[in-house]
Design an enzyme around this catalytic site. Structure first.
Site, PDB file in Angstrom:
ATOM      1  CB  SER A 158     -11.516  14.859 -11.836  1.00  0.00           C
ATOM      2  OG  SER A 158     -12.907  14.702 -12.085  1.00  0.00           O
ATOM      3  CE1 TYR A 171     -12.412  13.820  -6.545  1.00  0.00           C
ATOM      4  CE2 TYR A 171     -13.645  14.497  -8.500  1.00  0.00           C
ATOM      5  CZ  TYR A 171     -12.681  13.691  -7.902  1.00  0.00           C
ATOM      6  OH  TYR A 171     -11.981  12.780  -8.665  1.00  0.00           O
TER       7      TYR A 171
HETATM    8  N1  LIG Z   1     -12.567   6.694 -10.352  1.00  0.00           N
HETATM    9  C1  LIG Z   1     -12.941   7.773 -11.020  1.00  0.00           C
HETATM   10  O1  LIG Z   1     -13.997   7.812 -11.640  1.00  0.00           O
HETATM   11  C2  LIG Z   1     -12.045   8.988 -11.049  1.00  0.00           C
HETATM   12  C3  LIG Z   1     -12.346   9.985 -11.974  1.00  0.00           C
HETATM   13  C4  LIG Z   1     -11.555  11.123 -12.022  1.00  0.00           C
HETATM   14  C5  LIG Z   1     -10.472  11.246 -11.183  1.00  0.00           C
HETATM   15  N2  LIG Z   1     -10.205  10.260 -10.275  1.00  0.00           N
HETATM   16  C6  LIG Z   1      -9.043  10.457  -9.409  1.00  0.00           C
HETATM   17  O2  LIG Z   1      -8.207   9.336  -9.518  1.00  0.00           O
HETATM   18  C7  LIG Z   1      -7.447   9.182  -8.323  1.00  0.00           C
HETATM   19  C8  LIG Z   1      -7.559   7.733  -7.847  1.00  0.00           C
HETATM   20  O3  LIG Z   1      -8.902   7.469  -7.484  1.00  0.00           O
HETATM   21  P1  LIG Z   1      -9.577   6.027  -7.544  1.00  0.00           P
HETATM   22  O4  LIG Z   1     -10.802   6.158  -8.356  1.00  0.00           O
HETATM   23  O5  LIG Z   1      -8.581   5.000  -7.901  1.00  0.00           O
HETATM   24  O6  LIG Z   1     -10.077   5.912  -6.043  1.00  0.00           O
HETATM   25  P2  LIG Z   1      -9.761   4.881  -4.860  1.00  0.00           P
HETATM   26  O7  LIG Z   1      -9.835   3.481  -5.358  1.00  0.00           O
HETATM   27  O8  LIG Z   1     -10.647   5.310  -3.754  1.00  0.00           O
HETATM   28  O9  LIG Z   1      -8.241   5.198  -4.511  1.00  0.00           O
HETATM   29  C9  LIG Z   1      -7.842   6.339  -3.804  1.00  0.00           C
HETATM   30  C10 LIG Z   1      -6.423   6.128  -3.318  1.00  0.00           C
HETATM   31  O10 LIG Z   1      -6.006   7.305  -2.615  1.00  0.00           O
HETATM   32  C11 LIG Z   1      -5.362   6.909  -1.426  1.00  0.00           C
HETATM   33  N3  LIG Z   1      -5.487   7.935  -0.389  1.00  0.00           N
HETATM   34  C12 LIG Z   1      -6.599   8.606   0.011  1.00  0.00           C
HETATM   35  N4  LIG Z   1      -6.297   9.420   1.040  1.00  0.00           N
HETATM   36  C13 LIG Z   1      -4.972   9.275   1.294  1.00  0.00           C
HETATM   37  C14 LIG Z   1      -4.079   9.836   2.239  1.00  0.00           C
HETATM   38  N5  LIG Z   1      -4.468  10.739   3.151  1.00  0.00           N
HETATM   39  N6  LIG Z   1      -2.780   9.428   2.210  1.00  0.00           N
HETATM   40  C15 LIG Z   1      -2.360   8.524   1.303  1.00  0.00           C
HETATM   41  N7  LIG Z   1      -3.161   7.955   0.373  1.00  0.00           N
HETATM   42  C16 LIG Z   1      -4.459   8.327   0.377  1.00  0.00           C
HETATM   43  C17 LIG Z   1      -6.047   5.603  -1.011  1.00  0.00           C
HETATM   44  O11 LIG Z   1      -5.134   4.815  -0.263  1.00  0.00           O
HETATM   45  P3  LIG Z   1      -5.252   4.481   1.298  1.00  0.00           P
HETATM   46  O12 LIG Z   1      -6.697   4.567   1.675  1.00  0.00           O
HETATM   47  O13 LIG Z   1      -4.656   3.117   1.431  1.00  0.00           O
HETATM   48  O14 LIG Z   1      -4.395   5.517   1.950  1.00  0.00           O
HETATM   49  C18 LIG Z   1      -6.283   4.951  -2.373  1.00  0.00           C
HETATM   50  O15 LIG Z   1      -5.183   4.184  -2.751  1.00  0.00           O
HETATM   51  C19 LIG Z   1      -8.030  10.208  -7.335  1.00  0.00           C
HETATM   52  O16 LIG Z   1      -7.213  11.344  -7.307  1.00  0.00           O
HETATM   53  C20 LIG Z   1      -9.378  10.537  -7.934  1.00  0.00           C
HETATM   54  O17 LIG Z   1      -9.830  11.817  -7.562  1.00  0.00           O
HETATM   55  C21 LIG Z   1     -10.958   9.133 -10.193  1.00  0.00           C
END
Ligand SMILES: NC(=O)c1ccc[n+]([C@@H]2O[C@H](COP(=O)([O-])OP(=O)(O)OC[C@H]3O[C@@H](n4cnc5c(N)ncnc54)[C@H](OP(=O)(O)O)[C@@H]3O)[C@@H](O)[C@H]2O)c1
Length: 265
Positions: A158, A171
């Site tokens: 991130s 985070y």
């Molecule tokens: N969106 C942003 O602005 C942003 C920016 C920078 C970085 N990121 C990073 O991008 C990645 C994806 O995030 P996103 O924005 O797509 O968020 P999201 O829609 O909330 O997706 C998060 C994913 O992580 C999975 N997850 C969480 N805890 C888990 C566990 N204990 N075991 C297995 N799976 C788990 C969830 O699946 P289940 O709940 O089905 O297990 C879900 O598929 C993350 O690492 C986040 O930190 C996002």
């Protein structure tokens, strides 16, 4: 007369990036970025293992991936269970074949002031974002090394790795550690032809932050970004495919920022 080029649509990108028939393993595929990464890899010809905890979403995604003409496997997995992670890698390779690329994407966020954070909050976030990503990569790399196979590992960090996000202390700390983990793995595994890189996204609209950016204060934050917008969940597909492909053979240990200039604001 000049033609106006059609707007680029990542969901229609059919370049195969040399990925045809390679196997990809995507964690956190049940929503947001992981779901789009799975579809992008499938469009490029990869067979895709999709994992996460929500089984019904995995099953629906498998149907979407298979409709693109490749093989898919739903692997329900809690990444905080290290033994389950190890077993999942074995099961995935047995079913779809040797993993070429791991997209270490699952993650959680927490918005809380430092003075209010509990030890339970700390462990949950660090375990999910850092420890689980470490053992996931370790499990896949062991198979690559034992099998004398090259490959790619892409860790999703991130922009918080470089700048503490508001009320997002642990985070941001976890993502800074993911960047350092990426470099350490890249260094140790360079000799095996395993390239390890991190993508450091800016704000992309997903389930993780949709409520925030719908709020008045979130809207104000967005208006302060250079392009007064946040990303779509497909906006990282191009970078992901580059790092997944053989074309990234000279790129390892990099932490690539993809944030539409948000860090500049
Ligand atoms: N969106 C942003 O602005 C942003 C920016 C920078 C970085 N990121 C990073 O991008 C990645 C994806 O995030 P996103 O924005 O797509 O968020 P999201 O829609 O909330 O997706 C998060 C994913 O992580 C999975 N997850 C969480 N805890 C888990 C566990 N204990 N075991 C297995 N799976 C788990 C969830 O699946 P289940 O709940 O089905 O297990 C879900 O598929 C993350 O690492 C986040 O930190 C996002």
């Amino acid at each position: 007369m000049t033609d106006t080029p059609a707007a680029y649509d990542p969901a229609a990108d059919r370049n195969d990036y040399g990925l045809k028939d390679k196997v990809a393993f995507v964690t956190g595929a049940t929503s947001g970025l992981g779901r789009q990464f799975s579809l992008a890899l499938a469009r490029a010809g990869c067979h895709v293992v999709v994992s996460g905890r929500r089984r019904e979403r995995l099953d629906a995604l498998v149907r979407e991936v298979e409709a693109l003409g490749v093989r898919a496997m739903a692997l329900p997995l809690d990444v905080n269970n290290t033994q389950a992670v190890r077993d999942a890698v074995v099961q995935a390779e047995r079913t779809l074949g040797p993993i070429w690329v791991l997209v270490n994407n699952s993650g959680v966020a927490l918005t809380k002031r430092i003075v209010d954070i509990t030890p339970e909050d700390y462990d949950w976030l660090m375990d999910t974002n850092l420890k689980a990503a470490f053992f996931m990569a370790q499990s896949v790399a062991r198979h690559m090394i034992d099998g004398k196979r090259q490959g790619r590992i892409i860790n999703i960090a991130s922009i918080g790795a470089f700048k503490p996000l508001g009320q997002g202390s642990i985070y941001s700390m976890s993502k800074a550690a993911v960047v350092q983990m990426t470099k350490a793995m890249a260094l140790e595994w360079a000799r095996y032809g395993i390239n390890v890189n991190a993508i450091c996204p800016g704000y992309i609209r997903t389930e993780m932050n949709a409520d925030w950016f719908d709020s008045e204060i979130g809207q104000r934050q967005m208006q302060a970004f250079p392009r007064r917008r946040i990303g779509r969940d497909t906006d990282l597909n191009g970078l992901l495919l580059l790092l997944a492909s053989e074309g990234s053979q000279f790129i390892t240990g990099s932490a690539m920022v993809a944030d539409d200039g948000q860090l500049l604001a």
